[in-house]
Design an enzyme around this catalytic site. Structure first.
Site, PDB file in Angstrom:
ATOM      1  N   ASP A  32     -59.617   3.939   4.686  1.00 50.57           N
ATOM      2  CA  ASP A  32     -60.531   4.851   3.922  1.00 50.57           C
ATOM      3  C   ASP A  32     -61.179   5.431   5.064  1.00 50.57           C
ATOM      4  O   ASP A  32     -62.534   5.798   4.529  1.00 50.57           O
ATOM      5  CB  ASP A  32     -61.436   3.964   3.132  1.00 50.57           C
ATOM      6  CG  ASP A  32     -62.202   4.806   2.026  1.00 50.57           C
ATOM      7  OD1 ASP A  32     -61.691   5.991   1.633  1.00 50.57           O
ATOM      8  OD2 ASP A  32     -63.096   4.524   1.376  1.00 50.57           O
ATOM      9  N   HIS A  57     -62.353   8.365   0.474  1.00 49.14           N
ATOM     10  CA  HIS A  57     -62.368   8.588  -0.959  1.00 49.14           C
ATOM     11  C   HIS A  57     -63.656   9.525  -1.233  1.00 49.14           C
ATOM     12  O   HIS A  57     -63.810  10.070  -2.464  1.00 49.14           O
ATOM     13  CB  HIS A  57     -62.842   7.306  -1.568  1.00 49.14           C
ATOM     14  CG  HIS A  57     -64.054   6.740  -1.202  1.00 49.14           C
ATOM     15  ND1 HIS A  57     -64.508   5.743  -0.267  1.00 49.14           N
ATOM     16  CD2 HIS A  57     -65.596   7.201  -1.745  1.00 49.14           C
ATOM     17  CE1 HIS A  57     -65.857   5.408  -0.479  1.00 49.14           C
ATOM     18  NE2 HIS A  57     -66.401   6.273  -1.243  1.00 49.14           N
ATOM     19  N   SER A  94     -71.525   6.500   1.102  1.00 50.33           N
ATOM     20  CA  SER A  94     -70.084   6.405   1.700  1.00 50.33           C
ATOM     21  C   SER A  94     -70.000   7.252   2.795  1.00 50.33           C
ATOM     22  O   SER A  94     -70.268   8.571   2.572  1.00 50.33           O
ATOM     23  CB  SER A  94     -69.262   6.474   0.412  1.00 50.33           C
ATOM     24  OG  SER A  94     -69.428   5.506  -0.345  1.00 50.33           O
TER      25      SER A  94
END
Length: 503
Positions: free
Chosen positions: A161, A131, A236
Site C-alpha cells: 500500500d 489507497h 494515511s
C-alpha cells in the site's frame, strides 16, 4: 441567576481544590510523564517536509442512486476490522447519502479526497499510501505553506500500500526527510505522527511504539509498527518519526469502530518502505525476489513428525519445476529455518525476507530434512506479480459404484483408478492413494481432508496403495509416535502437509 452561580461556585469549591491538588501532584512528577521535551524540536524541523495529498476523480453516477459511489478503496480480507472503517470513509468522501443524481439521470461528477505524504528528495519526490491516490485522475501536493503543485505517479505497490510521486519543486527550497532504521525501534519508544487528519492540515500527535512486526492479515508482507499516537482519517500516507526526526514508518491503517483514533494505529516500517521506494524510483515497478516454493506453518504435530524441536520455520509444501529452489535441491518436506543469515520462525518471515532480497542474489538457505540441518545455495529469481493464480473450481462427485476400500486414520482409502481420476477430475501427474470418505468425528475431518484428496506420502515415503498407508501407520504406533505426517495433493496437483494423530 447571579446568586445561583455564586452558590454553585461555593458548593464546588472543595472539588476544585481537590482537582488543583491533583494537578499539583501531577506537575511534581518528572517531565517525562508528559512526554519527551524533544517533540517540539522534531516537529519544527520536519513539518515542512510533510505534505497534503489532494486527488480528484471523475466517476459516473448511476441513475436513481441515493448514495455516493464508494470509489477505489483498499483491498482488505473479509471480516477485517478495517472493513467497516474504510467503507464508512470512502462512502463519505464520495458524497455520502443523497450524493446520487437527481431525476434518475446518470451524470459524471468529480470527487475529491485528501490524504498525507512526505518529501524524501528535494528534487521533488514524495511518498504516500497507494489507497490515497488509487484511481485518481489528478494528484496535487499541497505544501505546509499552502503552495499547490501538480504531481505525477512514479509507481505503486499494492501489496504494501505504498506509492511514489514526483513533482516540480517550487522556487522556495524544499525540506526532505531521511529514513531511520525501524529495526532499532523498541517497545515503549516515543514516536511522532504528522499528517492531514480530517483535512485540518499539518497536525502533530505523539505516542509510543505499542508493538512491532504486527501481522493483521491485510497482505502477504504484513509487519506493521503499532502505535498509540493519534492517527485519524486523512493521516494515511503520512510519516511516523522517531525523536531524531527520521521516518521510521508510513501511517496506513487504524482500528476504530467510529473512524476516529482509539489509540491503535499501524505504520508500514521504514525497512519495508525504503526497498519499495528505491525499486519504484529505479524501475517504476517493484521487483521482488522469488524462491519458487509453496510454504505452510510448522504446527506442533508436524514438528513432532519431522523431529524438529521446537516447532519453527517454514515447511516446503511444493516446489515449482521452473523455480530457483528446484535446481538448488530443495524438496517438499524440507523446513527452512534460516535464509540469507536471517532466522525464519514462521512462514511469513520467509515470504518477507525473500521478497526483500535482490533478484539474482545467491543466498544460503538452511533447511531441516529428516531431523538434520543442511545448507543449500539458491540464486533468487524475480516474482512476477502479474502471474495471477486462478484457483480452478472442482466439483467432487461421489462415485456411482463404490470401489474396494480400506480404512485408516478415519479415512476410506482406495487405489487411484482411471474411473476415480475421471470422477474427481484428478490430473494424470498426481500419484498416490485417493480418499473417498472421511469420518466426521476423526482428526482427518478436523484437518479438512475430504473425498478427492490424494495421499502422496506417509512419513516422507511414497505410497501406492492403502495397505502401504496402514502398514506405516501401524509401525509409527509401535515406535511410540503420536502423529503421522501426510503429504496430500488436491486434484490440480497442489501439495500440502497434514499431521494426523495415530492414537
Amino acid at each position: 441567576m447571579t446568586g445561583a452561580i455564586r452558590y454553585q461556585s461555593r458548593r464546588f469549591r472543595p472539588l476544585v481544590a481537590a482537582i488543583c491538588l491533583g494537578a499539583a501532584s501531577v506537575l511534581s512528577a518528572p517531565a517525562l510523564a508528559r512526554g519527551p521535551d524533544g517533540i517540539a524540536d522534531v516537529a519544527e524541523k520536519v513539518i515542512d517536509a510533510v505534505v497534503n495529498i489532494s486527488t480528484s476523480q471523475t466517476v459516473e453516477a448511476k441513475g436513481g442512486s441515493s448514495g455516493g459511489d464508494r470509489g477505489a478503496m483498499p483491498q482488505l480480507p473479509p471480516g477485517s476490522p478495517f472493513e467497516e472503517f474504510f467503507d464508512d470513509f470512502f462512502k463519505n468522501r464520495r458524497g455520502g447519502p443523497g450524493g446520487g443524481s437527481r431525476g434518475g439521470e446518470a451524470q459524471p461528477r468529480k470527487t475529491n479526497s485528501l490524504g498525507s505524504g512526505f518529501i524524501v528528495d528535494t528534487a521533488g519526490i514524495a511518498v504516500t499510501n497507494n489507497h490515497v491516490i488509487a484511481d485518481a485522475d489528478e494528484i496535487n501536493i499541497i505544501m505546509n505553506d499552502g503552495t499547490k503543485i501538480k504531481a505525477e505517479l512514479v509507481g505503486v505497490d499494492k501489496k504494501t500500500d505504498l506509492a511514489v510521486l514526483k513533482f516540480k519543486p517550487p522556487a522556495k527550497p524544499l525540506v526532505a526527510v531521511k529514513f531511520g532504521d525501524s529495526e532499532k525501534l523498541r517497545l515503549g519508544e516515543w514516536v511522532i505522527a504528522i499528517g492531514n487528519p480530517f483535512s485540518l492540515g499539518g497536525t502533530v500527535t505523539a505516542g509510543i511504539v505499542s508493538a512491532r512486526n504486527r501481522d493483521i492479515n491485510s497482505g502477504p508482507y504484513d509487519s506493521y509498527i503499532q502505535t498509540d499516537a493519534a492517527i485519524n482519517r486523512g493521516n494515511s500516507g503520512g510519516p511516523l518519526f522517531n525523536l531524531d526526526g527520521e521516518v521510521v514508518g508510513v501511517n496506513t491503517l487504524i482500528i476504530s469502530p467510529s473512524g476516529g483514533s482509539i489509540g491503535i494505529g499501524f505504520a508500514v516500517p521504514s525497512k519495508t518502505v525504503i526497498g519499495v521506494v528505491d525499486s519504484l524510483r529505479q524501475f517504476g515497478e517493484l521487483r521482488r525476489g522469488w524462491l519458487g516454493v509453496r510454504i505452510q506453518q510448522v504446527t506442533d504435530e508436524i514438528a513432532e513428525s519431522l523431529n524438529i524441536k521446537p516447532a519453527r520455520g517454514a515447511l516446503i509444501a511444493g516446489v515449482e519445476d521452473k523455480g530457483p529452489a528446484k535446481p538448488a535441491g530443495i524438496e517438499p518436506g524440507d523446513v527452512v529455518v534460516k535464509f540469507d543469515g536471517k532466522d525464519i520462525k514462521e512462514p511469513k518471515d520467509l515470504s518477507r525476507v525473500v521478497a526483500g532480497t535482490a533478484v539474482g542474489k545467491e543466498v544460503d538457505v538452511v533447511i531441516i530434512r529428516k531431523g538434520k540441518e543442511e545448507s543449500r545455495k539458491v540464486t533468487l529469481g524475480r516474482l512476477q506479480d502479474d502471474k495471477a493464480v486462478q484457483a480452478s473450481a472442482k466439483t467432487k462427485e461421489e462415485p456411482a459404484e463404490k470401489p474396494v476400500t480400506q480404512k485408516a486414520l478415519g479415512l476410506d482409502l482406495a487405489p487411484l483408478s482411471k474411473d476415480l481420476r475421471t470422477r474427481y477430475k484428478i490430473k494424470d501427474s498426481v500419484k498416490g492413494v485417493i480418499i473417498i470418505g472421511v469420518d466426521n468425528a476423526s482428526d482427518a475431518a478436523e484437518k479438512r481432508l475430504s473425498a478427492g484428496d490424494v495421499i502422496v506420502e506417509v512419513a516422507q515415503e511414497s505410497v501406492a496403495n492403502a495397505a502401504d498407508i496402514k502398514k506405516r501407520v501401524d509401525q509409527l504406533k509401535k515406535d511410540g509416535k503420536k502423529s503421522v505426517l501426510l503429504l496430500v495433493s488436491n486434484a490440480e496437483g497442489e501439495l500440502r502437509f497434514v499431521a494426523l494423530s495415530v492414537q
